[in-house]
Motif scaffolding. Sequence first.
Motif, PDB file in Angstrom:
ATOM      1  N   ASP A   1     -47.670   8.815 -59.967  1.00  7.53           N
ATOM      2  CA  ASP A   1     -47.794   7.465 -60.522  1.00  7.53           C
ATOM      3  C   ASP A   1     -46.495   7.073 -61.197  1.00  7.53           C
ATOM      4  O   ASP A   1     -45.753   7.935 -61.702  1.00  7.53           O
ATOM      5  CB  ASP A   1     -48.911   7.406 -61.571  1.00  7.53           C
ATOM      6  CG  ASP A   1     -50.294   7.471 -60.948  1.00  7.53           C
ATOM      7  OD1 ASP A   1     -50.483   6.874 -59.868  1.00  7.53           O
ATOM      8  OD2 ASP A   1     -51.178   8.118 -61.550  1.00  7.53           O
ATOM      9  N   ILE A   2     -46.221   5.781 -61.240  1.00  7.40           N
ATOM     10  CA  ILE A   2     -45.080   5.296 -62.015  1.00  7.40           C
ATOM     11  C   ILE A   2     -45.479   5.251 -63.486  1.00  7.40           C
ATOM     12  O   ILE A   2     -46.450   4.598 -63.857  1.00  7.40           O
ATOM     13  CB  ILE A   2     -44.641   3.904 -61.543  1.00  7.40           C
ATOM     14  CG1 ILE A   2     -44.134   3.982 -60.102  1.00  7.40           C
ATOM     15  CG2 ILE A   2     -43.561   3.337 -62.459  1.00  7.40           C
ATOM     16  CD1 ILE A   2     -43.721   2.641 -59.529  1.00  7.40           C
TER      17      ILE A   2
ATOM     18  N   ALA B   1     -37.223   3.440 -62.413  1.00  6.32           N
ATOM     19  CA  ALA B   1     -38.593   3.938 -62.465  1.00  6.32           C
ATOM     20  C   ALA B   1     -38.632   5.436 -62.747  1.00  6.32           C
ATOM     21  O   ALA B   1     -37.786   6.197 -62.275  1.00  6.32           O
ATOM     22  CB  ALA B   1     -39.296   3.643 -61.149  1.00  6.32           C
ATOM     23  N   TRP B   2     -39.646   5.856 -63.519  1.00  4.18           N
ATOM     24  CA  TRP B   2     -39.909   7.275 -63.784  1.00  4.18           C
ATOM     25  C   TRP B   2     -41.372   7.550 -63.447  1.00  4.18           C
ATOM     26  O   TRP B   2     -42.202   6.650 -63.498  1.00  4.18           O
ATOM     27  CB  TRP B   2     -39.625   7.610 -65.243  1.00  4.18           C
ATOM     28  CG  TRP B   2     -38.147   7.618 -65.554  1.00  4.18           C
ATOM     29  CD1 TRP B   2     -37.336   6.535 -65.659  1.00  4.18           C
ATOM     30  CD2 TRP B   2     -37.330   8.760 -65.767  1.00  4.18           C
ATOM     31  NE1 TRP B   2     -36.049   6.922 -65.929  1.00  4.18           N
ATOM     32  CE2 TRP B   2     -36.013   8.294 -66.003  1.00  4.18           C
ATOM     33  CE3 TRP B   2     -37.568  10.135 -65.788  1.00  4.18           C
ATOM     34  CZ2 TRP B   2     -34.951   9.155 -66.255  1.00  4.18           C
ATOM     35  CZ3 TRP B   2     -36.514  10.995 -66.047  1.00  4.18           C
ATOM     36  CH2 TRP B   2     -35.218  10.500 -66.278  1.00  4.18           C
TER      37      TRP B   2
ATOM     38  N   GLN C   1     -46.814  22.157 -60.550  1.00  6.89           N
ATOM     39  CA  GLN C   1     -46.486  22.774 -61.829  1.00  6.89           C
ATOM     40  C   GLN C   1     -45.025  23.190 -61.906  1.00  6.89           C
ATOM     41  O   GLN C   1     -44.467  23.337 -62.999  1.00  6.89           O
ATOM     42  CB  GLN C   1     -47.369  24.003 -62.055  1.00  6.89           C
ATOM     43  CG  GLN C   1     -48.831  23.688 -62.285  1.00  6.89           C
ATOM     44  CD  GLN C   1     -49.640  24.913 -62.630  1.00  6.89           C
ATOM     45  OE1 GLN C   1     -49.277  25.696 -63.511  1.00  6.89           O
ATOM     46  NE2 GLN C   1     -50.743  25.114 -61.914  1.00  6.89           N
ATOM     47  N   ASP C   2     -44.380  23.379 -60.771  1.00 14.56           N
ATOM     48  CA  ASP C   2     -43.000  23.856 -60.757  1.00 14.56           C
ATOM     49  C   ASP C   2     -41.978  22.740 -60.960  1.00 14.56           C
ATOM     50  O   ASP C   2     -40.781  23.008 -61.091  1.00 14.56           O
ATOM     51  CB  ASP C   2     -42.712  24.543 -59.426  1.00 14.56           C
ATOM     52  CG  ASP C   2     -42.895  23.603 -58.238  1.00 14.56           C
ATOM     53  OD1 ASP C   2     -43.905  22.872 -58.216  1.00 14.56           O
ATOM     54  OD2 ASP C   2     -42.038  23.598 -57.341  1.00 14.56           O
ATOM     55  N   ILE C   3     -42.422  21.483 -61.016  1.00 16.38           N
ATOM     56  CA  ILE C   3     -41.493  20.364 -61.148  1.00 16.38           C
ATOM     57  C   ILE C   3     -41.092  20.191 -62.609  1.00 16.38           C
ATOM     58  O   ILE C   3     -41.946  19.970 -63.479  1.00 16.38           O
ATOM     59  CB  ILE C   3     -42.123  19.060 -60.635  1.00 16.38           C
ATOM     60  CG1 ILE C   3     -42.586  19.229 -59.182  1.00 16.38           C
ATOM     61  CG2 ILE C   3     -41.138  17.904 -60.756  1.00 16.38           C
ATOM     62  CD1 ILE C   3     -41.487  19.617 -58.234  1.00 16.38           C
ATOM     63  N   PRO C   4     -39.806  20.320 -62.936  1.00 10.64           N
ATOM     64  CA  PRO C   4     -39.369  20.160 -64.335  1.00 10.64           C
ATOM     65  C   PRO C   4     -39.497  18.708 -64.795  1.00 10.64           C
ATOM     66  O   PRO C   4     -39.277  17.775 -64.023  1.00 10.64           O
ATOM     67  CB  PRO C   4     -37.902  20.602 -64.296  1.00 10.64           C
ATOM     68  CG  PRO C   4     -37.471  20.352 -62.889  1.00 10.64           C
ATOM     69  CD  PRO C   4     -38.678  20.629 -62.032  1.00 10.64           C
ATOM     70  N   LEU C   5     -39.858  18.531 -66.054  1.00 11.91           N
ATOM     71  CA  LEU C   5     -40.002  17.205 -66.647  1.00 11.91           C
ATOM     72  C   LEU C   5     -38.821  16.902 -67.555  1.00 11.91           C
ATOM     73  O   LEU C   5     -38.225  17.805 -68.138  1.00 11.91           O
ATOM     74  CB  LEU C   5     -41.304  17.120 -67.445  1.00 11.91           C
ATOM     75  CG  LEU C   5     -42.596  17.419 -66.685  1.00 11.91           C
ATOM     76  CD1 LEU C   5     -43.785  17.328 -67.630  1.00 11.91           C
ATOM     77  CD2 LEU C   5     -42.772  16.463 -65.518  1.00 11.91           C
ATOM     78  N   GLN C   6     -38.483  15.640 -67.669  1.00 12.66           N
ATOM     79  CA  GLN C   6     -37.437  15.195 -68.582  1.00 12.66           C
ATOM     80  C   GLN C   6     -38.036  14.199 -69.570  1.00 12.66           C
ATOM     81  O   GLN C   6     -38.867  13.375 -69.199  1.00 12.66           O
ATOM     82  CB  GLN C   6     -36.297  14.521 -67.810  1.00 12.66           C
ATOM     83  CG  GLN C   6     -35.588  15.432 -66.823  1.00 12.66           C
ATOM     84  CD  GLN C   6     -34.445  14.717 -66.125  1.00 12.66           C
ATOM     85  OE1 GLN C   6     -33.834  13.810 -66.679  1.00 12.66           O
ATOM     86  NE2 GLN C   6     -34.157  15.130 -64.895  1.00 12.66           N
TER      87      GLN C   6
ATOM     88  N   CYS D   1     -41.320  12.886 -68.119  1.00  9.42           N
ATOM     89  CA  CYS D   1     -41.460  12.248 -66.814  1.00  9.42           C
ATOM     90  C   CYS D   1     -40.599  12.933 -65.762  1.00  9.42           C
ATOM     91  O   CYS D   1     -39.820  13.845 -66.063  1.00  9.42           O
ATOM     92  CB  CYS D   1     -41.066  10.778 -66.890  1.00  9.42           C
ATOM     93  SG  CYS D   1     -42.127   9.784 -67.935  1.00  9.42           S
ATOM     94  N   ILE D   2     -40.731  12.459 -64.557  1.00 13.36           N
ATOM     95  CA  ILE D   2     -39.961  12.963 -63.419  1.00 13.36           C
ATOM     96  C   ILE D   2     -39.066  11.833 -62.915  1.00 13.36           C
ATOM     97  O   ILE D   2     -39.553  10.734 -62.635  1.00 13.36           O
ATOM     98  CB  ILE D   2     -40.897  13.430 -62.295  1.00 13.36           C
ATOM     99  CG1 ILE D   2     -41.869  14.495 -62.812  1.00 13.36           C
ATOM    100  CG2 ILE D   2     -40.102  13.949 -61.105  1.00 13.36           C
ATOM    101  CD1 ILE D   2     -42.989  14.808 -61.858  1.00 13.36           C
ATOM    102  N   PRO D   3     -37.765  12.066 -62.780  1.00 11.03           N
ATOM    103  CA  PRO D   3     -36.874  11.005 -62.303  1.00 11.03           C
ATOM    104  C   PRO D   3     -37.057  10.727 -60.818  1.00 11.03           C
ATOM    105  O   PRO D   3     -37.546  11.571 -60.058  1.00 11.03           O
ATOM    106  CB  PRO D   3     -35.479  11.560 -62.597  1.00 11.03           C
ATOM    107  CG  PRO D   3     -35.658  13.042 -62.540  1.00 11.03           C
ATOM    108  CD  PRO D   3     -37.037  13.313 -63.096  1.00 11.03           C
ATOM    109  N   ALA D   4     -36.636   9.553 -60.403  1.00 11.52           N
ATOM    110  CA  ALA D   4     -36.778   9.158 -59.004  1.00 11.52           C
ATOM    111  C   ALA D   4     -36.028  10.101 -58.070  1.00 11.52           C
ATOM    112  O   ALA D   4     -36.474  10.365 -56.945  1.00 11.52           O
ATOM    113  CB  ALA D   4     -36.279   7.727 -58.827  1.00 11.52           C
TER     114      ALA D   4
END
Length: 235
Positions: A20-21, A30-31, A43-48, A65-68
């Motif tokens: 989701d945005i 967008a994040w 779960q392995d995706i790092p968040l900023q 969040c996760i960057p584009a």
Amino acid sequence: MFHYKGMEKFIKALTYAHFDIAGYDGQGQAWYTVKERFADKFQDIPLQTVTLYTHNPKGERVVPCIPASTIHDLVQFRRTAAYQNVIMVGYTLQKEPYYAPLRVMSGKYKVDVIGSRKDYGFTINENAAGPAASTVCVFESPIEAMSYWSMCKELQSPRMDYPMISLGGVSTSYVLTQFLKDHPSVKNIILGLNVDTAENGHTITVGQNATVRIQKEFGNKYQHPCAYSSPKQLE
């Protein structure tokens, strides 16, 4: 085809099968966040941690969040899929993204980006000058505003230079109220809301009801003709 110098307002981001945005940062980027039902898969995706603009009292919130760019990589590796959607962004006078309705390019899926607030709608020609600055054209959706602008251009109507705003629906007048507050030069409101009839598949005259409501709400201070006729005829 609709095209004008502010078209970057509505080509802002794609949406994706598993994400989701979350909102937009101060540069209008967008994040994303993982949809809850897919949390284990990513779960392995790092968040900023990033500041996104929303409707809380400070106008912003800090969230992980996760960057584009990361989402784009996931698409390349076929871990998610991109949807073909269009997002039409409404900005404050300070150019901060504030409202972002999302519409699919095929189908009827409609949703507002999380954190959106309907005080600032999608707008065309918001910085109009001269005689055009005295009138604002009001529509229910960004698509209808863009369609009317295109029709004005085709017919060489001077209304092509008028400010045009989208209410993001007709249940409230928040966008119009804010626009009039920010643009005191406006004296005329041209209403171009839908004509909802049984022939068009509608059982409730929502557009007409909203037109009457806005005329009552703003009628003492503004002129408010309707835009149902050709813009060439209403010069």
